[in-house]
Design a protein around this motif. Sequence first.
Motif, mmCIF file in Angstrom:
data_model
loop_
_atom_site.group_PDB
_atom_site.id
_atom_site.type_symbol
_atom_site.label_atom_id
_atom_site.label_comp_id
_atom_site.label_asym_id
_atom_site.label_seq_id
_atom_site.Cartn_x
_atom_site.Cartn_y
_atom_site.Cartn_z
ATOM 1 N N ILE A 1 0.848 -1.188 0.000
ATOM 2 C CA ILE A 1 0.000 0.000 0.000
ATOM 3 C C ILE A 1 0.889 1.246 0.000
ATOM 4 O O ILE A 1 1.786 1.384 0.815
ATOM 5 C CB ILE A 1 -0.939 0.004 1.228
ATOM 6 N N ALA A 2 0.651 2.103 -0.985
ATOM 7 C CA ALA A 2 1.493 3.286 -1.147
ATOM 8 C C ALA A 2 0.693 4.524 -0.791
ATOM 9 O O ALA A 2 -0.282 4.849 -1.444
ATOM 10 C CB ALA A 2 1.981 3.377 -2.586
ATOM 11 N N ASP A 3 1.093 5.187 0.261
ATOM 12 C CA ASP A 3 0.336 6.374 0.653
ATOM 13 C C ASP A 3 1.275 7.439 1.181
ATOM 14 O O ASP A 3 0.977 8.150 2.114
ATOM 15 C CB ASP A 3 -0.710 6.022 1.716
ATOM 16 N N GLY B 1 -2.964 8.014 -7.621
ATOM 17 C CA GLY B 1 -2.505 7.374 -6.392
ATOM 18 C C GLY B 1 -1.417 8.179 -5.709
ATOM 19 O O GLY B 1 -1.021 9.239 -6.183
ATOM 20 N N ALA C 1 1.796 7.058 -4.793
ATOM 21 C CA ALA C 1 3.111 6.416 -4.803
ATOM 22 C C ALA C 1 4.213 7.461 -4.947
ATOM 23 O O ALA C 1 4.055 8.453 -5.645
ATOM 24 C CB ALA C 1 3.200 5.439 -5.975
ATOM 25 N N GLN D 1 7.828 3.567 -4.740
ATOM 26 C CA GLN D 1 6.630 2.744 -4.558
ATOM 27 C C GLN D 1 5.767 2.704 -5.807
ATOM 28 O O GLN D 1 6.011 3.411 -6.768
ATOM 29 C CB GLN D 1 5.746 3.362 -3.469
ATOM 30 N N SER D 2 4.699 1.915 -5.703
ATOM 31 C CA SER D 2 3.707 1.906 -6.758
ATOM 32 C C SER D 2 2.332 1.957 -6.128
ATOM 33 O O SER D 2 2.173 1.644 -4.953
ATOM 34 C CB SER D 2 3.862 0.658 -7.611
ATOM 35 N N SER D 3 1.351 2.367 -6.898
ATOM 36 C CA SER D 3 0.008 2.439 -6.341
ATOM 37 C C SER D 3 -1.013 2.147 -7.417
ATOM 38 O O SER D 3 -0.692 2.072 -8.603
ATOM 39 C CB SER D 3 -0.254 3.812 -5.715
ATOM 40 N N THR E 1 -5.314 2.830 -8.548
ATOM 41 C CA THR E 1 -6.588 3.500 -8.278
ATOM 42 C C THR E 1 -7.689 2.829 -9.087
ATOM 43 O O THR E 1 -7.454 2.325 -10.178
ATOM 44 C CB THR E 1 -6.523 4.989 -8.683
ATOM 45 N N HIS F 1 -7.119 7.078 0.933
ATOM 46 C CA HIS F 1 -7.524 5.973 0.065
ATOM 47 C C HIS F 1 -8.879 6.167 -0.595
ATOM 48 O O HIS F 1 -9.362 5.292 -1.300
ATOM 49 C CB HIS F 1 -7.503 4.669 0.860
ATOM 50 N N ALA G 1 -8.004 4.264 -3.692
ATOM 51 C CA ALA G 1 -6.574 4.204 -4.028
ATOM 52 C C ALA G 1 -5.831 3.303 -3.055
ATOM 53 O O ALA G 1 -6.092 3.322 -1.849
ATOM 54 C CB ALA G 1 -5.976 5.602 -4.013
ATOM 55 N N LEU G 2 -4.931 2.502 -3.612
ATOM 56 C CA LEU G 2 -4.070 1.665 -2.764
ATOM 57 C C LEU G 2 -2.623 1.956 -3.092
ATOM 58 O O LEU G 2 -2.306 2.281 -4.225
ATOM 59 C CB LEU G 2 -4.330 0.180 -3.031
#
Lengths: 277, 148
Positions: free
Chosen positions: A20-22, A50, A52, A56-58, A60, A247, A276-277
């Motif tokens: 999870i990228a936040d 997202g 990220a 990171q990556s994310s 939506t 999110h 969004a994750l």
Amino acid sequence: MQVYLKIVVTSILLLSSLAIADTRIKGTGGVSSISGSGGGGIIPWATLGGLATQDQSSMTGFISRADVDDFTLDVKGLAVNLNNRVEFSLARQDFTIKANDAQISQNKYGLKVKVAGDLIFGQLPQVSVGIEGNSLRDPETARAVGARDDDGIDVYVSAAKAWIDGPFHRTSMLNLNVRSTRANQFGLLGYGGDDQDRQLMIEAAAAMFVTRSLAIGIEYRQKADNLSALIEEDASDVFIAWFPNKHLSLTAAYVRLGDIAGAPNQNGFYFSLQGAL
Amino acid sequence: MRAFPSFKTSRLFATATLLSLFLGCSNMTPEKTLYQRLGSAEGVANITELFILEIARDERVIAYFEDSNVQRFREKFIEHLCMITDGPCEYSGDTMVDIHVGMNVTEGAFTAIVEDLIEAMTKADVAIGTQNQVLDRLARLRPEIIYL
């Protein structure tokens, strides 16, 4: 449909390898545009969906609905953001003519790459380059009104800059796109026409975070008028977006789409829900 | 005794009025410095205390602070925040680069710290506009902090 499914499956596989990228500031990923790419509502922005960062990556996912006088547009889709550098997006648009319940659907595939700068930090605006592939699944209407093709490719360059301490000491953002397109009414009426073909169009957005969770803004999308049989006008909207947490976002807008297929002054409301994750 | 001020006097008066309009507005109702709007020494100390508490329970960043001396951090952060907000202080600590070199502070960790400071200022009842002015000044230090 097969391509659509393939992309969904690939995206889910990609997601399973992501944490999870936040770790960007809430709201700075924007929301999901009707093409699936991160942005506002009627246009994509230079921001990638997202939250990220480069480490990171994310991902939506979203559902949206525009309901104007004579038509509705339902959109669902998703986007994957890899290292806040590359974004893959896809969306399904279902356009309904209220008078006879007829439907026109199209699939949108997008790739957006951040090429320079940063939305918030430093002097350079964030600059991204995007490609949108559009394929019309119900091309009969498009053919009837004189469109040349059922599918088309849009290419755009987008720049966005946010100021933490903007007007009224509120965090604010400006976005400008230049798009090369052949689309008639977002592609729903096909691509290219008897009057004109590929053209450069300008799109712009301005937004302001009134609080840390609530943003307001405006958008404008210049649209070509390619078909001699019909009038096509520019689109605009005013929106309010609520980010209860990192999110979830809920966007409400009033959209003005102008003349669509002979029906003038198509105005109405737009709602969009994004996870969004 | 003259009934009206002389031409010279009235011109002087007019010039003074104009000058005070151009220069003097802020003098008539002096605008508070950012430091004063944070609550001066007491406010800055309070924000710093709340900031340290936020960092202490933030799993995203706490590892970066494993070897730091809390008392020294408190002292130097108060000085730094005071100086950067136009308060009457001189920052006496190490440069941002010296402090962060070798720590490899990620973009995400930097954002986490920004969020912790927002939370601290919010708990200290700092208005959002004032918060944004503080954040804007601190954000400029970002290149001297991340990925070193």
